[in-house]
Enzyme design. Structure first.
Site, mmCIF file in Angstrom:
data_model
loop_
_atom_site.group_PDB
_atom_site.id
_atom_site.type_symbol
_atom_site.label_atom_id
_atom_site.label_comp_id
_atom_site.label_asym_id
_atom_site.label_seq_id
_atom_site.Cartn_x
_atom_site.Cartn_y
_atom_site.Cartn_z
ATOM 1 N N LEU A 69 -1.911 6.495 1.479
ATOM 2 C CA LEU A 69 -2.985 7.413 0.968
ATOM 3 C C LEU A 69 -2.899 7.930 -0.323
ATOM 4 O O LEU A 69 -3.531 7.732 -1.391
ATOM 5 C CB LEU A 69 -3.101 8.640 2.187
ATOM 6 C CG LEU A 69 -4.125 9.425 1.978
ATOM 7 C CD1 LEU A 69 -5.549 9.063 2.005
ATOM 8 C CD2 LEU A 69 -4.207 10.777 2.968
ATOM 9 N N ASN A 70 -1.815 8.444 -0.409
ATOM 10 C CA ASN A 70 -1.232 9.233 -1.794
ATOM 11 C C ASN A 70 -2.017 10.038 -2.748
ATOM 12 O O ASN A 70 -1.479 10.516 -3.912
ATOM 13 C CB ASN A 70 -0.774 7.830 -2.693
ATOM 14 C CG ASN A 70 0.171 6.917 -1.923
ATOM 15 O OD1 ASN A 70 1.078 7.448 -1.274
ATOM 16 N ND2 ASN A 70 0.292 5.624 -2.476
ATOM 17 N N CYS A 119 3.546 -7.434 -7.309
ATOM 18 C CA CYS A 119 2.301 -6.865 -6.878
ATOM 19 C C CYS A 119 1.176 -6.817 -7.743
ATOM 20 O O CYS A 119 1.298 -6.424 -9.043
ATOM 21 C CB CYS A 119 2.514 -5.800 -6.194
ATOM 22 S SG CYS A 119 1.408 -4.881 -5.226
ATOM 23 N N GLU A 125 12.695 -9.357 -3.094
ATOM 24 C CA GLU A 125 13.735 -8.544 -2.532
ATOM 25 C C GLU A 125 13.409 -8.113 -1.188
ATOM 26 O O GLU A 125 12.244 -8.115 -0.731
ATOM 27 C CB GLU A 125 13.787 -7.210 -3.623
ATOM 28 C CG GLU A 125 14.339 -7.404 -4.793
ATOM 29 C CD GLU A 125 13.837 -6.518 -5.803
ATOM 30 O OE1 GLU A 125 12.588 -6.110 -5.713
ATOM 31 O OE2 GLU A 125 14.507 -5.490 -6.202
ATOM 32 N N GLU A 154 1.276 -6.553 -1.909
ATOM 33 C CA GLU A 154 0.164 -5.983 -1.211
ATOM 34 C C GLU A 154 -0.151 -6.915 0.155
ATOM 35 O O GLU A 154 -0.798 -8.091 0.030
ATOM 36 C CB GLU A 154 -0.928 -5.876 -1.930
ATOM 37 C CG GLU A 154 -2.208 -5.226 -1.100
ATOM 38 C CD GLU A 154 -2.103 -4.236 -0.083
ATOM 39 O OE1 GLU A 154 -1.554 -3.262 -0.316
ATOM 40 O OE2 GLU A 154 -2.551 -4.446 1.135
ATOM 41 N N CYS A 208 -0.139 0.436 -8.663
ATOM 42 C CA CYS A 208 -0.118 1.854 -8.559
ATOM 43 C C CYS A 208 0.613 2.451 -9.549
ATOM 44 O O CYS A 208 1.683 1.728 -10.102
ATOM 45 C CB CYS A 208 0.707 2.283 -7.131
ATOM 46 S SG CYS A 208 -0.471 1.645 -5.876
HETATM 47 N N1 SAH Z 1 1.365 -2.633 -1.200
HETATM 48 C C1 SAH Z 1 1.594 -1.920 0.053
HETATM 49 C C2 SAH Z 1 3.034 -2.135 0.583
HETATM 50 C C3 SAH Z 1 4.123 -1.601 -0.271
HETATM 51 S S1 SAH Z 1 4.756 -0.001 0.483
HETATM 52 C C4 SAH Z 1 1.128 -0.387 -0.004
HETATM 53 O O1 SAH Z 1 0.737 0.155 -0.928
HETATM 54 O O2 SAH Z 1 1.247 0.248 1.088
HETATM 55 C C5 SAH Z 1 5.598 0.962 -0.414
HETATM 56 C C6 SAH Z 1 5.139 2.385 -0.133
HETATM 57 O O3 SAH Z 1 6.223 2.906 -1.159
HETATM 58 C C7 SAH Z 1 3.932 2.728 -0.392
HETATM 59 O O4 SAH Z 1 3.436 3.852 0.620
HETATM 60 C C8 SAH Z 1 3.729 3.522 -1.651
HETATM 61 O O5 SAH Z 1 3.092 4.506 -1.745
HETATM 62 C C9 SAH Z 1 5.105 3.973 -1.675
HETATM 63 N N2 SAH Z 1 5.893 4.117 -3.046
HETATM 64 C C10 SAH Z 1 5.688 3.421 -4.367
HETATM 65 N N3 SAH Z 1 6.247 3.710 -5.462
HETATM 66 C C11 SAH Z 1 6.782 4.792 -4.968
HETATM 67 C C12 SAH Z 1 7.843 5.725 -5.488
HETATM 68 N N4 SAH Z 1 8.120 5.515 -6.883
HETATM 69 N N5 SAH Z 1 8.683 6.775 -4.876
HETATM 70 C C13 SAH Z 1 8.130 6.892 -3.536
HETATM 71 N N6 SAH Z 1 7.317 6.017 -2.645
HETATM 72 C C14 SAH Z 1 6.835 5.099 -3.453
#
Ligand code: SAH
Length: 343
Positions: A217-218, A110, A90, A162, A114
């Protein structure tokens, strides 16, 4: 099968065309493919007709096929693209008044897992080639008549996958996208986002040509980060912060940290204060993303007031923005890319 040319740098193209063709021909083709967004050899009018026919006999341009387009009420478009081996991936276009952003994928599925992200449910199918990464940009730019030199176009590698676990192809794609003779995007307008693969961040920093860096970071503690992002059991928060401190930012550059807010999990004022402590000494921005919900995702979206309160606290230390969800109705928003149909 014909050999695809998109994804080749100039030196690869010279080699593919063979020593009997003069070097300037490779240059013409390179410019036509990337800067000119050519989708067919017939369109490369700088080449003699016989050469175009010969190219078409042995090579393909190598753009992905559009399998489906989903149109959101907010203007966002999600493209389901089919690759040579039949797999699909996508790409999302988000038009805004001042700019257009194309969000591209770096892998099919991926491997990161997460707990709040729908792409994780796919697992990893495979990494994309440099051509498949560049091809997403070329295709969506061409479909929507987007020019790379108008100062409106941004590209983010924040789709499926990733990127730093496919670093070689990602950096090759970046060189093509950023080469003024190639696609010609400004390095300020290309961003790669990582879940925090620490050794690969060091590697990226050593690349002379590279996108800007965003880090997901999350979470504000090691424990909660490991729970939400299992891959971080291997790449600890402390090491992530260290690699950020030594990351060789260019004079105009800042790091971006993304933080997905999950109701009652990582969205308290105490979390915000811990984020401040982690980031206060870095040259960075923070982007907050309130969870985009999805079936099978066991978290909820915090209320707008919670998001605002979190932002207020972080903003005292570093610039902090709340990212607007785009394309929620077509499963195009952050964390929703799962080749889901709908709309
Ligand atoms: N794997 C990389 C690239 C993906 S970026 C990374 O982790 O950065 C995707 C972004 O969307 C990331 O910052 C992730 O934390 C965020 N994300 C993933 N799932 C999400 C969701 N359900 N709602 C909002 N943001 C989300």
């Amino acid at each position: 099968m014909p050999q695809p040319l998109v994804g080749m740098e100039l030196s690869d193209l010279r080699e593919a065309l063979g020593p009997e063709r003069p070097g300037y021909r490779a240059k013409q083709i390179y410019e036509a493919l990337y800067r000119g967004q050519a989708s067919d050899f017939v369109q490369i009018s700088t080449l003699p007709a016989a050469m175009r026919a010969d190219l078409a006999a042995h090579h393909s341009v190598g753009l992905p096929e559009i399998a489906r387009v989903y149109q959101s009420t907010d203007g966002t478009r999600r493209y389901l693209l089919q690759l040579d081996d039949g797999k699909t991936v996508e790409t999302v276009l988000m038009p805004e008044s001042e700019r257009d952003t194309i969000c591209i994928s770096s892998q099919v599925g991926c491997p990161v897992d997460c707990k709040f992200c729908m792409t994780a449910l796919l697992g990893l199918e495979r990494s994309l080639t440099a051509g498949e990464i560049v091809g997403q940009v070329l295709l969506v730019a061409r479909e929507n008549q987007l020019r790379q030199d108008g100062g409106r176009l941004n590209v983010v590698m924040m789709g499926q996958g990733e990127p730093l676990l496919n670093l070689e192809n990602v950096t090759k794609a970046a060189r093509i996208l950023l080469d003024p003779e190639g696609f010609g995007l400004s390095p300020r307008r290309l961003t790669v986002s990582t879940a925090g693969i620490v050794p690969k961040i060091d590697e990226l920093g050593r690349e002379p040509v590279r996108p800007k860096l965003a880090i997901s970071l999350n979470a504000s503690t090691e424990e909660s980060r490991q729970e939400l992002m299992p891959i971080t059991r291997k790449y600890h928060l402390k090491d992530l912060m260290e690699v950020c401190r030594r990351y060789p930012l260019r004079p105009w550059e800042k790091l971006t940290f993304e933080y997905v807010l999950l109701k009652g999990v990582n969205d308290s004022d105490a979390d915000a204060r811990r984020v401040v402590r982690l980031l206060a000494h870095l040259n960075c921005n923070v982007n907050l993303i309130a969870l985009n919900p999805g079936p099978e995702i066991p978290y909820e979206t915090p209320a707008a007031e919670r998001v605002a309160s979190f932002q207020q606290i972080v903003r005292r230390a570093v610039p902090c923005f709340v990212r607007k969800p785009r394309g929620l109705d077509i499963y195009a928003a952050c964390g929703q890319l799962k080749r889901a149909s709908g709309n």
